[in-house]
Design a protein around this motif. Structure first.
Motif, mmCIF file in Angstrom:
data_model
loop_
_atom_site.group_PDB
_atom_site.id
_atom_site.type_symbol
_atom_site.label_atom_id
_atom_site.label_comp_id
_atom_site.label_asym_id
_atom_site.label_seq_id
_atom_site.Cartn_x
_atom_site.Cartn_y
_atom_site.Cartn_z
ATOM 1 N N LEU A 234 -21.854 -26.105 18.514
ATOM 2 C CA LEU A 234 -20.410 -25.943 18.384
ATOM 3 C C LEU A 234 -20.043 -25.325 17.041
ATOM 4 N N CYS A 235 -20.684 -25.812 15.974
ATOM 5 C CA CYS A 235 -20.414 -25.249 14.646
ATOM 6 C C CYS A 235 -20.831 -23.775 14.580
ATOM 7 N N ALA A 236 -21.975 -23.436 15.209
ATOM 8 C CA ALA A 236 -22.437 -22.047 15.199
ATOM 9 C C ALA A 236 -21.455 -21.148 15.936
ATOM 10 N N ILE A 237 -20.931 -21.631 17.075
ATOM 11 C CA ILE A 237 -19.951 -20.833 17.827
ATOM 12 C C ILE A 237 -18.694 -20.617 17.005
ATOM 13 N N ILE A 238 -18.206 -21.669 16.350
ATOM 14 C CA ILE A 238 -16.991 -21.551 15.530
ATOM 15 C C ILE A 238 -17.227 -20.584 14.381
ATOM 16 N N LEU A 239 -18.396 -20.675 13.724
ATOM 17 C CA LEU A 239 -18.714 -19.807 12.591
ATOM 18 C C LEU A 239 -18.779 -18.344 13.012
ATOM 19 N N ILE A 240 -19.448 -18.074 14.142
ATOM 20 C CA ILE A 240 -19.550 -16.692 14.629
ATOM 21 C C ILE A 240 -18.176 -16.162 15.009
#
Length: 278
Positions: A234-240
């Motif tokens: 989830l954090c990776a999706i938000i960051l991207i």
């Protein structure tokens, strides 16, 4: 030293062997235990022992447990109907088991006595399912009633004493041998049925079964690791997403000019007039 009273002497003289032989005493043994002069009873239930005397209607009787006369109490009472003398016990406990005697008297002199052994029925209680973690100790207790001999069946193996990894011990509460089963370190192969089998000296049997399941010692970590993985994704999706959005906004700001920076016709006129005046 006290001398026997005249009444007792006369009663003894009157009780000739012929008279004594006519008095018979019978107790209500269980038919299959008549040879052992025994009777079963259920713990927590009511039971009654009957002493039937024939051959003389003028006799009396008392009940003894071991060498002690049984005294009436809240649970225990005696009754008489003709020459049938009964001992009645309510809410029986295991302590009520033992040897009892019906002691028959005539004119205050003992003339007969008969024995009966009360035996508690055998019962076994086990927890239906137990879960243990691999590497931890397996410990289970077989609750028994009736002072039986206890053996265990683990899968297809029978244990009447400690062997290999299986330890059989005395449960301190019941004080009966082999009622506690212990395996110090659980293995995945210990997943099976554990049966406790109890047998008393009169051939009565009972058994109980527990299904044991062994959990992986890392099983508790999997839900936590799964949550951590979900949070990471989830954090990776938000960051991207944020990175792409910022890049798009920056490109749009470079291509779009502000209205103050555009060259308009009026702006050109003002510049030419300024040079002409100079």
């Amino acid at each position: 030293m006290q001398r026997p009273s005249l009444k007792i002497i006369l009663s003894l003289l009157l009780l000739t062997p012929a008279v004594l032989s006519e008095i018979n005493v019978d107790l209500n043994y269980d038919e299959d235990l008549r040879a052992q002069q025994s009777k079963r009873f259920d713990v927590k239930s009511h039971f009654q022992i009957k002493c039937s005397v024939t051959g003389d209607d003028s006799v009396d009787a008392k009940w003894h447990k071991g060498s002690t006369e049984v005294k009436p109490s809240e649970r225990v009472s005696t009754s008489k109907q003709g020459t049938v003398f009964s001992l009645n016990v309510k809410h029986a406990t295991e302590e009520d088991a033992g040897n009892y005697e019906c002691v028959v008297f005539k004119d205050d002199s003992e003339v007969k006595r008969a024995n009966i052994t009360l035996v508690s029925k055998v019962y076994v209680k086990m927890v239906a399912n137990l879960n243990f973690v691999e590497g931890e100790a397996i410990k289970m207790v077989c609750q028994v009633v009736g002072s039986p001999t206890v053996t265990w069946m683990v899968g297809n193996e029978t244990y009447d004493e400690s062997r290999d990894r299986v330890l059989l011990e005395k449960d301190p509460e019941s004080n009966v041998e082999n009622t506690m089963l212990v395996i110090k370190e659980a293995q995945m192969s210990d997943r099976t049925e554990y049966k406790c089998m109890a047998t008393n000296a009169y051939g009565d049997t009972a058994d109980g079964t527990t299904m044991v399941r062994i959990k992986d010692k890392y099983a508790a970590l999997w839900p936590f690791l799964g949550i951590c993985a979900e949070v990471f994704v989830l954090c990776a999706i938000i960051l991207i997403y944020e990175k792409k959005r910022n890049k798009t906004e920056l490109e749009e700001s470079d291509t779009d000019q502000s209205p103050d920076q555009k060259n308009t016709p009026d702006h050109g006129k003002d510049s030419s007039n300024l040079r002409h005046r100079q």
